[in-house]
Write an enzyme that holds these catalytic residues in place. Structure first.
Site, short mmCIF file in Angstrom:
data_model
loop_
_atom_site.label_atom_id
_atom_site.label_comp_id
_atom_site.label_asym_id
_atom_site.label_seq_id
_atom_site.Cartn_x
_atom_site.Cartn_y
_atom_site.Cartn_z
N HIS A 67 1.01 -1.11 -0.11
CA HIS A 67 -0.02 -0.01 0.08
C HIS A 67 0.78 1.20 -0.08
O HIS A 67 1.96 1.22 0.39
CB HIS A 67 -0.90 -0.24 1.28
N ASP A 121 3.40 -4.26 8.34
CA ASP A 121 2.19 -3.61 8.12
C ASP A 121 1.05 -4.29 8.14
O ASP A 121 0.66 -5.22 7.25
CB ASP A 121 2.16 -2.95 6.73
N GLN A 177 -4.25 -4.76 7.06
CA GLN A 177 -5.27 -5.67 6.40
C GLN A 177 -5.29 -6.85 7.03
O GLN A 177 -6.20 -7.83 6.74
CB GLN A 177 -5.10 -5.84 4.91
N LYS A 228 -9.99 -0.37 11.22
CA LYS A 228 -10.15 -1.73 10.42
C LYS A 228 -10.07 -2.93 11.24
O LYS A 228 -10.18 -4.16 10.60
CB LYS A 228 -8.70 -1.93 9.48
N CYS A 281 -4.69 2.61 -3.48
CA CYS A 281 -3.49 3.16 -3.00
C CYS A 281 -2.43 1.97 -3.18
O CYS A 281 -1.53 1.69 -2.27
CB CYS A 281 -3.47 3.53 -1.45
N1 PMP Z 1 -1.44 -0.51 4.58
C1 PMP Z 1 -2.70 -1.14 4.24
C2 PMP Z 1 -2.13 -2.71 3.74
C3 PMP Z 1 -3.84 -0.81 4.17
O1 PMP Z 1 -4.78 -1.36 3.48
C4 PMP Z 1 -4.01 0.57 4.58
C5 PMP Z 1 -5.27 1.14 4.37
N2 PMP Z 1 -6.08 1.23 3.44
C6 PMP Z 1 -2.81 1.41 5.28
C7 PMP Z 1 -1.88 0.62 5.27
C8 PMP Z 1 -3.19 2.71 5.77
O2 PMP Z 1 -4.16 2.48 6.96
P1 PMP Z 1 -4.78 3.93 7.43
O3 PMP Z 1 -5.34 4.60 6.23
O4 PMP Z 1 -5.74 3.36 8.28
O5 PMP Z 1 -3.53 4.56 7.92
#
Ligand code: PMP
Length: 404
Positions: A119, A196, A199, A222, A362
């Protein structure tokens, strides 16, 4: 919780109040169960005060609730010590904090290894670090299925690698990373491992010690908690060795006009008033999660995912991303429909109450690697049922007739 998905759904007021809604965007934000809403209301109406500063009863109760939330995170992650848990504004904030602080001791010649599947939140902070400190960014490619290509690991993980920073699960392909394998290789090369977990966490508690990782990040929104709260966990010795990223109230020890000492971990990483209420809500969500029957939930999520994947594959005009091996993926299903733009599809289905995501999510490099600009994503959580899959498949059938 001894019962099935219908009763899980009933615990989420937004879903219970709208029985026809097909909510399939849990990778962007999960819904919140009543227990978490109750904890938030209870905190704000009975214990609202700033933390770690006041000596009156209310402030002490607020501090206690905040500390308890940290303990709930420790338990959810099976971390060794509550001091290893830093509250942040979300996964993105956690990754930036870690990239900045860990990056302070890196320079030209040092390497950070990421993957092609990241991401942007686990890519751009490392690109900024490259600009700031002159490090080299190495990239582990993905296979045609969007899984990390571990056969390439030796080629990109060298002796100069200081850190491997990878997602536990892709927000596009749903592919789960074999973290233990990466940890073994990274340790052999003398590199630390940052994961990270944004997910992964909504699909069950994590054991950071069993995984052997050095740092882990995730967001509250999440994993059935509030938004505006996240976690950075790091092993105690590592966290103690890092310089803070933000400075201000609460993170200093002795402060003079000439300088300051640092408060102990984790407080030195939490300058300013922290998100107290959201932390309490996150604590309630994680306490609720650790008591759930995860084997049954995984089976349920896998069955729905399999059903969706089979239907999309059988239809013939979808390109489905992600692993075909169900053990290698979580219930995140991204796909493209021949001749139809993802946004047209998500808009049409949205009008029928089917909540999907369309776009690059993203993760532009991953889409580029898979030869696509964008995709439609359906992401499931424990409260989804066959009715949601029916709604999605019927919507796709209507779209096939209307959009072509
Ligand atoms: N890493 C991953 C794999 C994600 O899917 C996301 C959110 N879509 C993020 C990081 C960022 O998370 P946040 O927008 O809650 O900061």
């Amino acid at each position: 919780m001894s019962d099935g998905p219908q009763s899980w759904r009933s615990r989420f007021p937004l879903l219970a109040n709208d029985p026809a809604l097909c909510y399939l965007d849990s990778a962007a934000m999960t819904q919140v169960p009543q227990v978490v809403l109750d904890a938030l209301v209870e905190h704000e109406s009975a214990r609202r005060a700033n933390v770690q500063r006041g000596t009156y009863g209310l402030a002490e109760a607020a501090t206690e609730a905040y500390d308890k939330a940290r303990e709930s995170v420790r338990r959810f992650l099976n971390a060794a010590d509550w001091r290893e848990v830093v509250f942040t504004g979300g996964a993105t904030a956690s990754i930036n904090l870690f990239a900045y602080s860990f990056g302070e001791r890196l320079g030209p010649g040092d390497e950070v290894l990421i993957s092609e599947a990241e991401h942007h939140s686990n890519l751009l902070p490392w690109q900024l670090l490259r600009q700031r400190r002159g490090i080299t960014l190495r990239v582990l490619p993905v296979t045609g299925e969007g899984r990390l290509d571990l056969s390439q690991l030796d080629a990109v993980l060298g002796r100069r690698c200081r850190l491997v920073a990878i997602a536990h699960c892709s927000n596009v392909s749903g592919a789960v990373t074999d973290v233990e394998y990466i940890v073994r290789a990274a340790k052999a090369a003398g590199a630390a491992v940052f994961v990270d977990g944004a997910q992964y966490v909504q699909h069950g508690p994590v054991d950071v010690r069993a995984l052997g990782v050095d740092a882990y990040a995730f967001s509250g929104h999440k994993c059935f908690g509030p938004s505006g709260i996240g976690v950075l966990w790091a092993r105690r010795e590592l966290l103690e060795s890092l310089p803070p990223c933000f400075a201000g109230g609460g993170m200093g020890g002795r402060v003079t006009l000439e300088g300051h000492s640092l408060a102990d971990i984790p407080h030195r990483f939490e300058a300013g008033t922290p998100p107290v209420g959201p932390a309490v809500g996150l604590g309630a969500a994680l306490e609720w999660m650790v008591a759930l029957p995860w084997a049954a939930i995984r089976e349920h999520e896998q069955r729905l995912t399999k059903r969706l994947l089979s239907a999309l594959t059988a239809a013939g005009d979808f390109r489905v991303l992600g692993p075909t091996d169900m053990r290698a993926r979580l219930p995140i299903v991204a796909f493209g429909m021949d001749g139809v733009h993802p946004h047209d599809l998500t808009q049409l289905l949205g009008q029928a109450g089917v909540c999907l995501r369309g776009g690059h999510h993203c993760a532009q490099p991953l889409h580029a690697a898979l030869g696509m600009e964008a995709s439609v994503r359906a992401s499931l959580a424990l409260y989804n049922s066959d009715a949601d899959i029916d709604g999605l498949l019927e919507g796709l059938e209507r779209a096939r007739r209307n959009l072509r």
